[in-house]
Design an enzyme around this catalytic site. Structure first.
Site, short mmCIF file in Angstrom:
data_model
loop_
_atom_site.label_atom_id
_atom_site.label_comp_id
_atom_site.label_asym_id
_atom_site.label_seq_id
_atom_site.Cartn_x
_atom_site.Cartn_y
_atom_site.Cartn_z
N VAL A 21 2.82 0.94 3.27
CA VAL A 21 2.20 -0.38 4.01
C VAL A 21 3.29 -1.18 3.35
O VAL A 21 3.17 -1.52 2.25
CB VAL A 21 0.99 -0.54 3.83
CG1 VAL A 21 0.48 -1.89 4.69
CG2 VAL A 21 0.09 0.72 4.27
N ASP A 50 -13.04 8.74 7.21
CA ASP A 50 -12.33 8.54 6.02
C ASP A 50 -12.68 7.13 5.27
O ASP A 50 -11.68 6.40 5.07
CB ASP A 50 -10.62 8.70 6.29
CG ASP A 50 -9.92 9.01 4.88
OD1 ASP A 50 -10.62 9.40 4.04
OD2 ASP A 50 -8.83 8.92 5.04
N GLY A 95 0.79 -1.16 0.05
CA GLY A 95 0.15 0.22 0.11
C GLY A 95 1.06 1.33 -0.02
O GLY A 95 1.99 1.26 0.43
#
Ligand SMILES: *[C@@H]1O[C@H](CO)[C@@H](O)[C@H](O)[C@H]1NC(C)=O
Ligand SMILES: *[C@@H]1O[C@H](CO)[C@@H](O)[C@H](O)[C@H]1NC(C)=O
Ligand SMILES: *[C@@H]1O[C@H](CO)[C@@H](O)[C@H](O)[C@H]1NC(C)=O
Ligand SMILES: *[C@@H]1O[C@H](CO)[C@@H](O)[C@H](O)[C@H]1NC(C)=O
Ligand SMILES: *[C@@H]1O[C@H](CO)[C@@H](O)[C@H](O)[C@H]1NC(C)=O
Ligand SMILES: *[C@@H]1O[C@H](CO)[C@@H](O)[C@H](O)[C@H]1NC(C)=O
Ligand SMILES: *[C@@H]1O[C@H](CO)[C@@H](O)[C@H](O)[C@H]1NC(C)=O
Length: 805
Positions: A499, A607, A492
């Site tokens: 990530v 989010d 990620g």
């Protein structure tokens, strides 16, 4: 050196010959980032590495780029040569030095100040020289900060073989995102062969040798009892000797400061300048001299004691009267020194070498090497010695390990800084000045954008201590877990950082999120996320495993092999998700959000978007990324909290955007966008499609109004959706997008409707063979009115750049 008798003379002679030889070897002073030659305050001439015809820059490979920059604010106490200019690297970069064979000092100079566009602490990098790893994940700014220094010099000793080119490579770390490397100066000085390298033929007293295959890193070089000695006043080797005030801890009470000439009868004059031998610390009976020296644990250290009995040191008259015990490290390295026996007489300089291994300790990686000179000995034999310990100079080197590594790779723990309000304001300014094009680009990249309002009322960030909240990992453990943050393991990437997929405890896969240190609010988000997640355990929320806060802030989560929902919708390698799978995912997400909004937790995620929805092996959805989450209103009388707007464009509740009033219904809005994203497989913001309706929310409303819903649905779903299910699904999704938050359903209501939609789908699937009515027909009949609540106030709020004004 190892024997008090004759061979010493041979040794000295040998060194002397060497001394004469090495003086004609070349020295290199390279001022990185400078395009001209310049003289430093010590009078040495440095060559700019950007001068035409400079021969040391090896990197001309297309991908190896570097930037030349000047420190934006050079402290007047810092010599501009070589510290003013720097070369900055965003990808691996190599300097190549075709040097003569032999032993060399390699010195690297760093000024960790701000450079245009590069801000500490984004400086994390690895430096290799030939086969040696000198520094790993090194941050000059964090290191200098912890030592209270403005600049940082690193000295190494290396051996260069015949026909070997010395390649020095700077590689930015793969975490944090945007890490860069830099260097201000490189110095390469030829060294006499036997200065620090000790051949097996003539080893140290304990049989230890420092062979050519070893690299050394200077840890401490002290002029004991004296003043610091600048490189220009060293014995031609440009070494810096510091005073020992910072590490002297003993009870020794006398300092020698003599002007007597030093006799270099036993050692070569370059070993240390006379000033080192002319000053000393000494003591007498019942007291000891001690130094507490910071070193990296897990390495072997080479400790050199410079000794010289001086005329005005009292009571030293005859041989054998000045034996004392040297205790290094853990007390296992005891040795008896007898300066007069070694040197033969007063005023003659000698040195003695010792080696000590420092065991690995703690997660910080630093440990303390304790050196003590006294007359106490555990074996009692020397207890009655009438001794007067003395020490004139001290050098401590780290020896490279069996992997040719010198790097501990551990940065000092940085303190979590207070929220910096002035920086926030600056960001608002920068964003408002940004062009629409740049802005559009960011939108298309799908990055999380933080929107700052002028005031953050009501938002009091209580400082959270992370201690005890979760398992603490060391950076080293996580480095092991990710193969040194191998870029190949990145799963990620985003504005927050990277990530990585990693493996801990011998086989448990985990997701390791390394936060970008320069991201504004970074530490607040880090704390917020850990605080929230450590309290939350739910099937549809991703679980926190641990964290690490050593220079880089890292959060460790359970690994989700299914990746993000976003990947499944857009960049999927496998088959596209079926409609039923999408329904089940939407139900899982709805459950997760409902749990967050619940009485016991009262958390607003802020989010919700497909890239924050992760899937496990069985495509069970889990919500992740709680960096922006916050606790909702605590009193029943209020339904919202007022706070600065954060979130991602395309998903942000328009009412929250306009009024800064955050409520649980803001998550409901974002979830509505996600529902349509799953139906249409179209990003929440896509400026390529239609100037009028760049956001998915506006676009679906428009398409439903004009009866074109079918045209915007994901073609992969064709024929899969039962009309009843579609009606229920679209109906609830549209309600979520209502501009008035009071008219949006609660998550409980949304969940109920989605479950109903799934039931309707399953009914149809069970009745199987007839493929049902055409979906378009459904949308064109009277039921259409059901979905459409034309909203006069509806505005295209998400795409409008005028918001920045
Ligand atoms: C260099 O960059 C190009 C494109 O920018 C990329 O395709 C290529 O793989 C890179 N090469 C290396 C060695 O990284
Ligand atoms: C170590 O290096 C020195 C200088 O290059 C050389 O004279 C010596 O022979 C080398 N020693 C070994 C064991 O290779
Ligand atoms: C040093 O770097 C140059 C240029 O990048 C390369 O050609 C050479 O093979 C390297 N030498 C060694 C010993 O790594
Ligand atoms: C040693 O003496 C010299 C002059 O006598 C003086 O300048 C210097 O500061 C002294 N050093 C120490 C460490 O006391
Ligand atoms: C070197 O030593 C001399 C004499 O002690 C002193 O005057 C001079 O300032 C020193 N040079 C530097 C650069 O410290
Ligand atoms: C020497 O040893 C004695 C007994 O072990 C201890 O009391 C004394 O403090 C020690 N002195 C020093 C200077 O270490
Ligand atoms: C050395 O200093 C550190 C910190 O300054 C301290 O924690 C440690 O106990 C000291 N070691 C000894 C042996 O005094």
């Amino acid at each position: 050196m190892n024997s008090p008798t004759n061979p010493q003379f041979v040794h000295f002679f040998f060194i002397f010959i060497n001394y004469l030889c090495f003086t004609d070897a070349e020295n290199i002073f390279l001022n990185c980032g400078s395009s001209s030659n310049s003289i430093d305050l010590n009078g040495r001439e440095w060559a700019g590495d950007s001068t035409p015809g400079s021969k040391f820059i090896a990197s001309h490979q297309p991908n190896e780029t570097s930037i030349v920059s000047k420190a934006t604010n050079l402290n007047p106490s810092i010599d501009p040569v070589p510290y003013l200019t720097a070369r900055i690297f965003q990808s691996p970069f190599t300097y190549s030095f075709p040097v003569t064979p032999g032993h060399k000092f390699l010195r690297l100079f760093f000024n960790p100040s701000a450079y245009h566009g590069f801000q500490s602490p984004g400086d994390f990098f690895t430096v290799t020289a030939g086969p040696f790893t000198l520094l790993t994940h090194f941050s000059p700014s964090l290191t200098a900060q912890s030592l209270g220094l403005k600049t940082l010099d690193k000295e190494f000793c290396l051996h260069i073989q015949e026909n070997q080119v010395l390649n020095i490579t700077f590689s930015p770390s793969s975490v944090p995102l945007g890490a860069f490397a830099f260097v201000n100066g490189i110095e390469i000085i030829s060294m006499p062969a036997h200065l620090y390298y000790i051949s097996r033929a003539r080893p140290m007293p304990n049989g230890f040798a420092v062979p050519n295959s070893t690299a050394l890193e200077l840890m401490h070089r002290l002029n004991i009892g004296g003043d610091s000695i600048s490189p220009a006043n060293d014995s031609g080797l440009y070494r810096r000797w510091l005073d020992d005030e910072a590490c002297f801890v003993g009870s020794g009470d006398c300092v020698v400061n003599s002007t007597a000439p030093i006799k270099y009868w036993k050692i070569a004059p370059y070993v240390a300048p006379a000033k080192v031998y002319q000053t000393a610390r000494c003591t007498n009976k019942q007291k000891s001299l001690s130094w507490n020296l910071t070193v990296d644990s897990g390495f072997t250290y080479f400790v050199r004691l410079h000794l010289c009995e001086l005329h005005n040191h009292p009571e030293v008259t005859k041989h054998g009267r000045n034996k004392f015990v040297v205790r290094i490290g853990n007390g296992k390295t005891d040795a008896v020194e007898d300066v007069i026996t070694w040197s033969g007489r007063r005023g003659v300089a000698v040195y003695r070498d010792h080696v000590v291994k420092m065991p690995k300790v703690g997660n910080y990686g630093k440990t303390h090497l304790f050196l003590s000179l006294g007359n106490n000995n555990s074996n009692n034999k020397l207890r009655a010695l009438d001794s007067d310990p003395i020490l004139n100079g001290l050098e401590v080197f780290k020896l490279s390990d069996s992997q040719s590594n010198l790097a501990a790779g551990v940065n000092p723990v940085s303190k979590i800084p207070e929220a910096d309000k002035s920086r926030d304001r600056k960001l608002v300014f920068i964003i408002s000045g940004a062009t629409l094009a740049a802005f559009t680009l960011i939108l298309l990249l799908g990055l999380t954008i933080f929107i700052f309002r002028r005031k953050e009322s009501n938002e009091k960030d209580k400082s959270v201590t992370l201690r005890g909240l979760c398992r603490r990992f060391t950076l080293e453990e996580l480095r092991d877990a990710t193969n040194n943050f191998d870029r190949a393991l990145v799963i990620g990437n985003g504005g927050f950082g990277r990530v990585f997929k990693g493996c801990i405890d011998g086989g448990t896969p985990v997701a390791i999120k390394a936060l970008k240190p320069t991201s504004t609010q970074g530490s607040k988000e880090f704390e917020a996320e850990i605080k929230m997640l450590s309290d939350l355990r739910y099937r549809h929320l991703v679980s926190l495993i641990g964290c690490c806060d050593e220079g880089v802030k890292i959060i460790v989560y359970e690994y989700m092999p299914g990746g993000t929902l976003r990947d499944h919708l857009y960049s999927t390698k496998g088959p596209p998700l079926s409609w039923k799978q999408r329904l089940e995912i939407s139900i899982g997400v709805a459950r997760g959000i409902k749990y967050l909004h619940g009485e016991n937790t009262k958390i607003i995620h802020r989010d919700i978007k497909p890239s924050n929805i992760l899937l496990d092996d069985n495509l069970v959805a889990k919500i992740s990324d709680f960096g922006l989450s916050r606790f909702g209103p605590t009193s029943l009388s209020r339904s919202h909290v007022t706070t600065g707007v954060r979130g991602t464009f395309g998903y942000v509740d328009p009412e929250y955007f306009e009024t800064s009033r955050l409520s649980v219904k803001s998550d409901v809005y974002s979830f509505g966008v996600v529902l349509f994203e799953m139906l249409c497989a179209r990003p929440a913001v896509d400026l390529r499609l239609d100037d009028e309706q760049p956001t998915l929310a506006e676009w679906v409303r428009h398409c439903i109004k004009v009866g074109k819903l079918k045209q915007i649905m994901d073609p992969n779903l064709k024929g899969q959706i039962s009309p009843g299910c579609l009606k229920a699904y679209v109906g609830i999704a549209l309600k979520c997008l209502n501009n008035d938050r009071h008219k949006r359903p609660t998550m409980a209501a949304v969940l109920k409707k989605l479950k109903r939609a799934l039931e309707l789908q399953e009914c149809t699937d069970a009745a199987s063979d007839d493929n049902g009515e055409d979906e378009e027909e459904i949308m064109n009949n009277n039921d259409k009115q059901l979905f459409l609540k034309p909203n006069k106030n509806a505005k295209v709020v998400h795409s409008c750049p005028t918001f920045w004004n």
